[in-house]
Write an enzyme that holds these catalytic residues in place. Structure first.
Site, PDB file in Angstrom:
ATOM      1  N   LYS A 109       0.809  -1.219   0.000  1.00 17.54           N
ATOM      2  CA  LYS A 109       0.000   0.000   0.000  1.00 17.54           C
ATOM      3  C   LYS A 109       0.844   1.272   0.000  1.00 17.54           C
ATOM      4  O   LYS A 109       0.337   2.348  -0.299  1.00 17.54           O
ATOM      5  CB  LYS A 109      -0.996  -0.002   1.175  1.00 17.54           C
ATOM      6  CG  LYS A 109      -2.139  -0.998   0.968  1.00 17.54           C
ATOM      7  CD  LYS A 109      -3.374  -0.678   1.803  1.00 17.54           C
ATOM      8  CE  LYS A 109      -4.513  -1.630   1.423  1.00 17.54           C
ATOM      9  NZ  LYS A 109      -5.760  -1.390   2.134  1.00 17.54           N
ATOM     10  N   LYS A 159      -4.522  -9.792  -5.615  1.00 14.67           N
ATOM     11  CA  LYS A 159      -5.782 -10.148  -4.960  1.00 14.67           C
ATOM     12  C   LYS A 159      -6.846  -9.103  -5.281  1.00 14.67           C
ATOM     13  O   LYS A 159      -6.530  -7.932  -5.476  1.00 14.67           O
ATOM     14  CB  LYS A 159      -5.594 -10.290  -3.447  1.00 14.67           C
ATOM     15  CG  LYS A 159      -5.770  -9.021  -2.656  1.00 14.67           C
ATOM     16  CD  LYS A 159      -6.078  -9.310  -1.202  1.00 14.67           C
ATOM     17  CE  LYS A 159      -6.452  -8.022  -0.469  1.00 14.67           C
ATOM     18  NZ  LYS A 159      -7.837  -7.594  -0.680  1.00 14.67           N
ATOM     19  N   LYS A 165     -10.963  -3.835  -2.651  1.00  9.47           N
ATOM     20  CA  LYS A 165     -11.899  -2.710  -2.732  1.00  9.47           C
ATOM     21  C   LYS A 165     -11.214  -1.460  -3.237  1.00  9.47           C
ATOM     22  O   LYS A 165     -11.799  -0.655  -3.934  1.00  9.47           O
ATOM     23  CB  LYS A 165     -12.419  -2.384  -1.328  1.00  9.47           C
ATOM     24  CG  LYS A 165     -13.636  -3.132  -0.913  1.00  9.47           C
ATOM     25  CD  LYS A 165     -14.124  -2.589   0.410  1.00  9.47           C
ATOM     26  CE  LYS A 165     -13.692  -3.469   1.558  1.00  9.47           C
ATOM     27  NZ  LYS A 165     -12.625  -2.946   2.365  1.00  9.47           N
TER      28      LYS A 165
HETATM   29  P1  ATP Z   1      -8.926  -2.683   0.811  1.00  9.65           P
HETATM   30  O1  ATP Z   1      -8.388  -2.683  -0.589  1.00  9.65           O
HETATM   31  O2  ATP Z   1      -9.595  -1.403   1.203  1.00  9.65           O
HETATM   32  O3  ATP Z   1      -7.925  -3.180   1.829  1.00  9.65           O
HETATM   33  P2  ATP Z   1     -10.133  -5.297   0.827  1.00  9.65           P
HETATM   34  O4  ATP Z   1     -10.868  -5.781  -0.362  1.00  9.65           O
HETATM   35  O5  ATP Z   1      -8.775  -5.854   1.084  1.00  9.65           O
HETATM   36  O6  ATP Z   1     -10.138  -3.723   0.782  1.00  9.65           O
HETATM   37  P3  ATP Z   1     -10.775  -5.443   3.660  1.00  9.65           P
HETATM   38  O7  ATP Z   1     -11.836  -4.579   4.257  1.00  9.65           O
HETATM   39  O8  ATP Z   1      -9.358  -5.045   3.860  1.00  9.65           O
HETATM   40  O9  ATP Z   1     -11.080  -5.577   2.083  1.00  9.65           O
HETATM   41  O10 ATP Z   1     -10.963  -6.943   4.158  1.00  9.65           O
HETATM   42  C1  ATP Z   1     -12.203  -7.440   4.624  1.00  9.65           C
HETATM   43  C2  ATP Z   1     -12.180  -8.947   4.680  1.00  9.65           C
HETATM   44  O11 ATP Z   1     -12.211  -9.480   3.349  1.00  9.65           O
HETATM   45  C3  ATP Z   1     -10.910  -9.522   5.331  1.00  9.65           C
HETATM   46  O12 ATP Z   1     -11.277 -10.667   6.076  1.00  9.65           O
HETATM   47  C4  ATP Z   1     -10.071  -9.941   4.153  1.00  9.65           C
HETATM   48  O13 ATP Z   1      -9.173 -10.999   4.471  1.00  9.65           O
HETATM   49  C5  ATP Z   1     -11.134 -10.395   3.164  1.00  9.65           C
HETATM   50  N1  ATP Z   1     -10.677 -10.247   1.784  1.00  9.65           N
HETATM   51  C6  ATP Z   1     -10.252  -9.105   1.196  1.00  9.65           C
HETATM   52  N2  ATP Z   1      -9.919  -9.320  -0.073  1.00  9.65           N
HETATM   53  C7  ATP Z   1     -10.111 -10.645  -0.308  1.00  9.65           C
HETATM   54  C8  ATP Z   1      -9.938 -11.486  -1.448  1.00  9.65           C
HETATM   55  N3  ATP Z   1      -9.499 -10.995  -2.592  1.00  9.65           N
HETATM   56  N4  ATP Z   1     -10.249 -12.803  -1.333  1.00  9.65           N
HETATM   57  C9  ATP Z   1     -10.701 -13.316  -0.165  1.00  9.65           C
HETATM   58  N5  ATP Z   1     -10.883 -12.575   0.947  1.00  9.65           N
HETATM   59  C10 ATP Z   1     -10.610 -11.257   0.892  1.00  9.65           C
HETATM   60 MG    MG Z   2      -7.622  -5.135   2.704  1.00  9.30          MG
END
Ligand code: ATP
Ligand code: MG
Length: 329
Positions: free
Chosen positions: A112, A193, A196
């Site tokens: 990040k 991965k 969001k």
């Molecule tokens: P950001 O990019 O803002 O970090 P994010 O998609 O990583 O968003 P988080 O809010 O950080 O989402 O994570 C929320 C939950 O979703 C956590 O338990 C994380 O492990 C899970 N998660 C996030 N991305 C993935 C993915 N690509 N596959 C499976 N689980 C995920």
């Molecule tokens: Mg995340």
């Protein structure tokens, strides 16, 4: 007494199928086996700039999505991190026992901060706040996607370090990963991965994407130069699409192989899209009903905060006593 579960999602963008398959779906499955706390971690979201009005709206949207996914607010607490000040308070106490080298090693911190010129201190401190979120409730189990496994490891290290410095204080939590769907990859780039905070249009299917748009994203997903499915040699993009199908359908490996081996990519993508949409459509209908009821979501969040605050405050109190800090009482 049932063991406690804690997990959270950042209100930092649109929730996607990775968040659902990696986290929310496991929460729904295990919610009645534990005393469950599901949190919208807004203090984590502001480690990257968030437009205030959007952030405020996202918090309730995500609570609505938790409910639409099937989290039962009669049994579980659904709450917002910043509505319970003990999260930030404990984070400071844990910061003081965390070596900075542990934080600099975190993969997410490195990823990040790569693209940024000025890196906010919050990004470095993020895993300590996450440790505080979990340890505050003496959670035994933390169901997350695979990307959070390293932060969970750090949470255990911080808990153990605190316990050895000040005496047994924290439950050392275990990580719970789903068997399928623990790491959903970007549809545009299956080496990264699904996230969001990624901005490319075809990167993720959001849980609230209209079905037509969701279908298009799957049909355009990156695959490889082979024409048809071969489980032995399939590239990351194809493995990701099949993983999405399997996580939604809950088919066994054998059934997946028997059904998809030799199928041309175009047809395979169509079937992945239809399986996904058959889950997203009823989910979206429930979401619209939930947010259409005035005051319902905010009531759930208020009740959640009220329910967990005594647990959180008791932990902060205990930590203060352990550390020799001053508490009026
Ligand atoms: P950001 O990019 O803002 O970090 P994010 O998609 O990583 O968003 P988080 O809010 O950080 O989402 O994570 C929320 C939950 O979703 C956590 O338990 C994380 O492990 C899970 N998660 C996030 N991305 C993935 C993915 N690509 N596959 C499976 N689980 C995920
Ligand atoms: Mg995340």
């Amino acid at each position: 007494m049932k063991a406690r579960v804690f997990s959270g999602v950042q209100p930092s963008g649109n929730l996607h199928i990775g968040n659902y398959l990696g986290a929310l779906k496991s929460w729904v499955k295990i919610q009645y086996d534990y005393e469950s706390i599901f949190c919208i971690v807004d203090l984590h979201a502001v480690t990257m700039y968030q437009e205030p009005q959007t952030l405020r709206a996202k918090i309730e949207e995500i609570a609505g999505l938790f409910l639409a996914a099937g989290i039962d607010p009669k049994h579980c607490a659904i709450m917002v991190q910043s509505s319970v000040p003990a999260h930030a308070e404990l984070a400071w106490m844990l910061t003081c026992v965390t070596p900075v080298g542990w934080l600099e090693r975190m993969t997410q911190y490195k990823a990040k901060t790569e693209s940024q010129q000025a890196v906010g201190d919050g990004l470095l401190q993020y895993p300590v706040l996450m440790a505080a979120d979990i340890l505050l409730y003496q959670a035994a189990i933390v169901p997350v996607g695979e990307d959070q496994a390293q932060h969970l490891e750090l949470t255990r290290d911080v808990a153990q370090r605190f316990n050895s410095l000040y005496g047994e204080t924290f439950v050392v939590p275990a990580t719970h990963l789903p068997l399928v769907g623990a790491r959903v990859m970007g549809l545009d780039d299956p080496e990264k991965k699904m996230s969001k905070s990624a901005t490319a249009a075809g990167h993720a299917v959001a849980l609230l994407d209209p079905p037509g748009q969701a279908r298009k994203k799957i049909m355009r997903a990156t695959t490889d130069s082979q024409p048809a499915v071969d489980f032995e040699t399939a590239g990351a993009g194809v493995r990701n699409l099949l993983g999405i199908f399997q996580a939604f359908s809950e088919w066994t490996d054998d059934r997946m192989k028997a059904h998809f081996t030799g199928m041309r990519y175009g047809e395979m993508k169509k079937q992945v899209a239809e399986m996904m949409i058959s889950h997203l459509e009823p989910f979206q209908k429930r979401y619209r009903e939930i947010v259409g009821e005035p005051g319902y979501v905010s009531g759930v969040l208020r009740e959640g905060a009220e329910r967990v605050s005594p647990i959180a405050n008791a932990t902060v109190d205990l930590v203060k006593r352990r550390m020799g800090l001053y508490a009026l009482s």
